[in-house]
Design an enzyme around this catalytic site. Structure first.
Site, PDB file in Angstrom:
ATOM      1  N   TYR A   1     -12.065 -14.757   2.748  1.00  0.00           N
ATOM      2  CA  TYR A   1     -11.066 -13.742   3.121  1.00  0.00           C
ATOM      3  C   TYR A   1     -10.649 -13.905   4.583  1.00  0.00           C
ATOM      4  CZ  TYR A   1      -8.954  -9.261   4.174  1.00  0.00           C
ATOM      5  OH  TYR A   1      -8.081  -8.292   4.590  1.00  0.00           O
TER       6      TYR A   1
ATOM      7  N   LYS B   1       0.816  -1.229   0.000  1.00  0.00           N
ATOM      8  CA  LYS B   1       0.000   0.000   0.000  1.00  0.00           C
ATOM      9  C   LYS B   1       0.841   1.267   0.000  1.00  0.00           C
ATOM     10  CE  LYS B   1      -3.184  -2.942   0.162  1.00  0.00           C
ATOM     11  NZ  LYS B   1      -3.789  -3.399  -1.062  1.00  0.00           N
TER      12      LYS B   1
ATOM     13  N   TYR C   1      -2.803 -12.893   2.753  1.00  0.00           N
ATOM     14  CA  TYR C   1      -2.506 -12.618   1.337  1.00  0.00           C
ATOM     15  C   TYR C   1      -1.325 -13.451   0.827  1.00  0.00           C
ATOM     16  CZ  TYR C   1      -5.378  -8.502   2.294  1.00  0.00           C
ATOM     17  OH  TYR C   1      -6.401  -7.675   2.666  1.00  0.00           O
TER      18      TYR C   1
HETATM   19  C1  LIG Z   1      -0.116  -7.999   2.240  1.00  0.00           C
HETATM   20  C2  LIG Z   1      -1.039  -7.752   1.103  1.00  0.00           C
HETATM   21  N1  LIG Z   1      -0.837  -8.411  -0.041  1.00  0.00           N
HETATM   22  C3  LIG Z   1      -1.649  -8.261  -1.103  1.00  0.00           C
HETATM   23  C4  LIG Z   1      -2.735  -7.417  -1.048  1.00  0.00           C
HETATM   24  C5  LIG Z   1      -3.625  -7.352  -2.242  1.00  0.00           C
HETATM   25  O1  LIG Z   1      -3.340  -6.238  -3.025  1.00  0.00           O
HETATM   26  P1  LIG Z   1      -4.521  -5.569  -3.876  1.00  0.00           P
HETATM   27  O2  LIG Z   1      -5.579  -5.219  -2.856  1.00  0.00           O
HETATM   28  O3  LIG Z   1      -3.889  -4.408  -4.516  1.00  0.00           O
HETATM   29  O4  LIG Z   1      -5.029  -6.569  -4.828  1.00  0.00           O
HETATM   30  C6  LIG Z   1      -2.983  -6.688   0.118  1.00  0.00           C
HETATM   31  C7  LIG Z   1      -4.161  -5.807   0.180  1.00  0.00           C
HETATM   32  O5  LIG Z   1      -4.682  -5.461   1.169  1.00  0.00           O
HETATM   33  C8  LIG Z   1      -2.117  -6.868   1.224  1.00  0.00           C
HETATM   34  O6  LIG Z   1      -2.318  -6.213   2.375  1.00  0.00           O
END
Ligand SMILES: Cc1ncc(COP(=O)(O)O)c(C=O)c1O
Length: 330
Positions: free
Chosen positions: A263, A49, A289
């Site tokens: 999620y 981010k 993630y």
């Molecule tokens: C650690 C991490 N990886 C990947 C993502 C996913 O990225 P995006 O939301 O841009 O698809 C996020 C999103 O919150 C994240 O916090």
């Protein structure tokens, strides 16, 4: 195409982040695994981010905003980085955070990202399960305006055509690194959810006229829905860059086989992937993630879908602070 370097941006990221070879993991997986360390972007624990916030905060400043409002889950990495960026650049920050069903709970409500949000000075609006975060945030914005404040709403995950520009920039950084390190990458693999990271990377490669495949491993929805979400944002990002949005055609690939029940809900494969990376490479992934994305990459290697001996680049998008909220599963 517009002059990319003239788009307003605040420098926050410790860039370039390292691009490292992972020898012990490579040996286990049978492919050559490189890791782009965007967990090391430098802002209060780092993560993807930070790059998006460089453009979003510049936009907020241009609009004369004095308070940032954003939305996420209770353990949102995006919220933590937004709180940190707000502190660093003198904005107040309000976080609208919703509970997530099915997640481990011993440390979920007070540790990990949530602990840091408070330390970073953000005001936290903790919503119950099922409460509508978007509606809550809209009401909050109206209230702040009524009080004479100038709020700036950052969409979930920082994923707008402006936020994605952070990953257009990262695409160029990767291209420079693979050229200077003389590596031929066959594919980039990353976790994808609110879509901005994958959309931005693809827009950057399209702008650079490079046909590098980017495989998104979805962490909350099936492959078809995730592909559509990324495709829409990719088109918006290309338009933002002054490029033809139809260049997006067919470029988005998302795999929805590794998110499990939803999620933030743990999977056995995620736990194994997090432990393997920690023990083999001293590398900390996250439970929501990157752990699920790495579990996908490992399985695709085991199945032979990812060819033995190929060169894979895993984009580590951060989030290891979330491990502390998932203590009981590790
Ligand atoms: C650690 C991490 N990886 C990947 C993502 C996913 O990225 P995006 O939301 O841009 O698809 C996020 C999103 O919150 C994240 O916090």
């Amino acid at each position: 195409m517009k002059d990319f370097n003239r788009i307003p941006r605040i420098e926050i990221t410790h860039a370039p982040t390292p691009l490292e070879f992972a020898p012990r993991l490579s040996e286990e997986l049978g492919c050559n695994l490189y890791i782009k360390r965007d967990d090391c972007t430098g802002l209060a624990g780092g993560g993807n981010k930070t790059r998006k916030l460089e453009y979003l905060l510049a936009d907020a400043q241009q609009q004369g905003a004095d308070i940032l409002v954003t939305i996420g889950g209770l353990q949102s990495n995006h919220a933590r980085q937004t709180a940190a960026a707000a502190a660093k650049f003198g904005f107040d920050c309000e976080l609208v955070l919703g509970d997530v069903a099915g997640t481990p709970k011993a440390d979920y409500y007070g540790n990990g990202n949530l602990l840091l949000d408070g330390l970073l000075g953000a005001r936290i609006h903790r919503l119950e399960l099922g409460e509508d975060r978007g509606v809550y945030a809209e009401n909050l914005i109206d209230k702040l305006i009524g009080e004479g404040r100038k709020p700036y709403l950052i969409p979930i995950g920082g994923s707008s055509a402006i936020g994605s520009l952070g990953y257009v920039r990262c695409a160029n950084e990767i291209l420079q690194q693979i050229s200077s390190q003389d590596i031929a990458i066959d594919q980039i693999v990353l976790a994808t959810d609110s879509a901005g990271t994958q959309a931005g990377l693809l827009a950057g490669f399209i702008a650079a006229e490079v046909d590098l495949p980017v495989l998104g491993i979805a962490v909350s929805r099936n492959g078809k829905e995730q592909t559509q979400l990324v495709d829409v944002l990719l088109r918006q990002t290309l338009t933002q860059l002054g490029l033809d949005p139809d260049q997006a055609g067919g470029r988005v690939v998302a795999n929805g086989n590794y998110y499990g029940e939803g999620y933030g809900i743990t999977t056995e494969a995620m736990i194994i992937a997090v432990k393997r990376c920690a023990k083999l490479e001293g590398l900390l992934l996250d439970p929501v993630y990157t752990g699920k994305a790495m579990a996908g990459l490992m399985d695709l290697c085991a199945q032979g879908v990812i060819a033995a001996g190929s060169n894979q680049l895993f984009l580590h998008t951060g989030g290891s602070t979330g491990l502390f909220a998932y203590r009981e599963v590790f």
